[in-house]
Write an enzyme that holds these catalytic residues in place. Structure first.
Site, PDB file in Angstrom:
ATOM      1  N   THR A  48     -41.982-112.607-131.097  1.00 51.03           N
ATOM      2  CA  THR A  48     -42.114-113.734-131.884  1.00 51.03           C
ATOM      3  C   THR A  48     -43.587-113.976-132.302  1.00 51.03           C
ATOM      4  O   THR A  48     -43.755-114.424-133.583  1.00 51.03           O
ATOM      5  CB  THR A  48     -41.637-114.802-131.064  1.00 51.03           C
ATOM      6  OG1 THR A  48     -40.356-114.503-130.532  1.00 51.03           O
ATOM      7  CG2 THR A  48     -41.407-116.156-132.132  1.00 51.03           C
TER       8      THR A  48
ATOM      9  N   LYS B 177     -41.558-120.329-126.166  1.00 51.75           N
ATOM     10  CA  LYS B 177     -42.388-119.120-127.022  1.00 51.75           C
ATOM     11  C   LYS B 177     -42.496-119.476-128.489  1.00 51.75           C
ATOM     12  O   LYS B 177     -43.143-118.840-129.310  1.00 51.75           O
ATOM     13  CB  LYS B 177     -41.701-117.736-126.759  1.00 51.75           C
ATOM     14  CG  LYS B 177     -40.243-117.778-126.998  1.00 51.75           C
ATOM     15  CD  LYS B 177     -39.974-117.207-128.476  1.00 51.75           C
ATOM     16  CE  LYS B 177     -38.488-117.307-128.698  1.00 51.75           C
ATOM     17  NZ  LYS B 177     -38.310-116.903-130.278  1.00 51.75           N
TER      18      LYS B 177
END
Length: 335
Positions: free
Chosen positions: A242, A185
């Protein structure tokens, strides 16, 4: 419980504070003696400004601090996991519980962080991951994470130790999926940041995040993980936080690259480890090893390591051949 947290960056310090507040006796280890001395004297981590640290946490740089500990949390940057695990291995108790919270993939070997710790210690390792910026965890802002381990007893023990009324912990047997989600990610967050730096809109970022998660899941499935993990906290949950928050070093570095800076300039300006930079190379190595297509990751690699411009990489992605969104429906092309 006597616990050592190995790594005094923002994430390690936030977890040390959480575990201390849960009634545990906590030792926080730093690589450098100067760093542990500063933490002991200032009772504040520069990565977590405004958050006071307890004086009764033990601050040290001695790897022997893990001796006698029932649980040890590995929270160093990914590049230091192997050397640090090796340094503490001789001092670990036979029945110690090891928890890895580091997000990354080792270059050249393609090994996940828990695999590296297991290599060096010979012990089963649990992993803890999910949407958990250190800046928010340190302030007790609610979130949820996943504790994964092959041994269900260990994952449930980790759940009990970390669980609070604001830090919710779920269990999972899918160590591979949780760790790959955690590492990759960061690659997608870099790409999302590049989109922001190029002043694309919300639609573009949503496209990047969704298709990025698809290729992360594609790689994970090829390596034996479970599909539902990528739709959970360790997958889409961590990806959202994120890719959208300025707490994310990966997103901040991506913004700078999208504005025209080189990868080296961007990571230097961020001033801390940008795990997505290293994870991009490792992801490409893994993808080639198992024969999985990862076009967004490949585009990121070209920008980060081959000097391609963000504009060129974006155009190449948008001009790819037509395909189906649901990959299992590829047979429709024959109709």
């Amino acid at each position: 419980m006597n616990i050592a947290v190995i790594g005094s960056g923002g994430w390690g310090t936030a977890l040390a504070l959480l575990l201390h507040n849960n009634g545990n006796a906590v030792t926080l280890w730093s690589y450098a003696k100067e760093e542990s001395d500063n933490l002991r004297e200032a009772l504040e981590n520069p990565f977590l400004p405004g958050i006071s640290l307890p004086a009764d946490i033990t601050y040290t740089s001695d790897p022997a601090c893990v001796r006698g500990k029932a649980l040890v949390v590995m929270a160093t940057p990914s590049f230091a996991v192997r050397s640090t695990a090796k340094a503490i291995s001789a001092y670990l108790e036979d029945d110690v519980i090891l928890v890895s919270v580091t997000k990354g993939i080792e270059e050249n070997t393609g090994k996940r962080m828990s695999q590296i710790v297991e290599d060096e210690t010979g012990k089963t390792v649990a992993v803890l991951s999910g949407p958990s910026h250190a800046e928010e965890v340190g302030r007790g802002i609610p979130t949820g994470v996943v504790a994964a381990c092959r041994d269900a007893k260990i994952s449930h023990l980790v759940q009990d130790v970390f669980m609070t009324d604001w830090f919710r912990v779920y269990t999972s047997p899918d160590v591979v999926g949780v760790e790959l989600s955690a590492a990759l990610k960061n690659v997608i967050a870099l790409c999302a940041g590049i989109c922001d730096g190029m002043q694309f809109g919300d639609n573009t970022k949503a496209l990047m995040m969704t298709r990025g998660l698809t290729e992360v899941a594609r790689l994970g499935m090829a390596l034996g993980s479970r599909q539902e993990t990528f739709a959970g906290l360790a997958g889409v949950g961590d990806l959202i936080v994120t890719c959208t928050s300025m707490h994310s070093r990966n997103r901040r570095a991506g913004i700078l690259i999208g504005q025209g800076k080189t990868a080296e300039e961007a990571t230097k300006e961020v001033g801390a480890v940008v795990e997505g930079y290293y994870a991009t190379r490792s992801a490409m190595e893994l993808a080639k090893l198992v024969g999985v297509e990862m076009p967004i990751t490949e585009a990121a690699y070209d920008v980060l390591y081959n000097g391609a411009s963000a504009v060129e990489a974006t155009q190449a992605l948008l001009k790819r051949a037509k395909t189906h969104e649901i990959e299992d429906f590829g047979w429709l092309t024959s109709l």
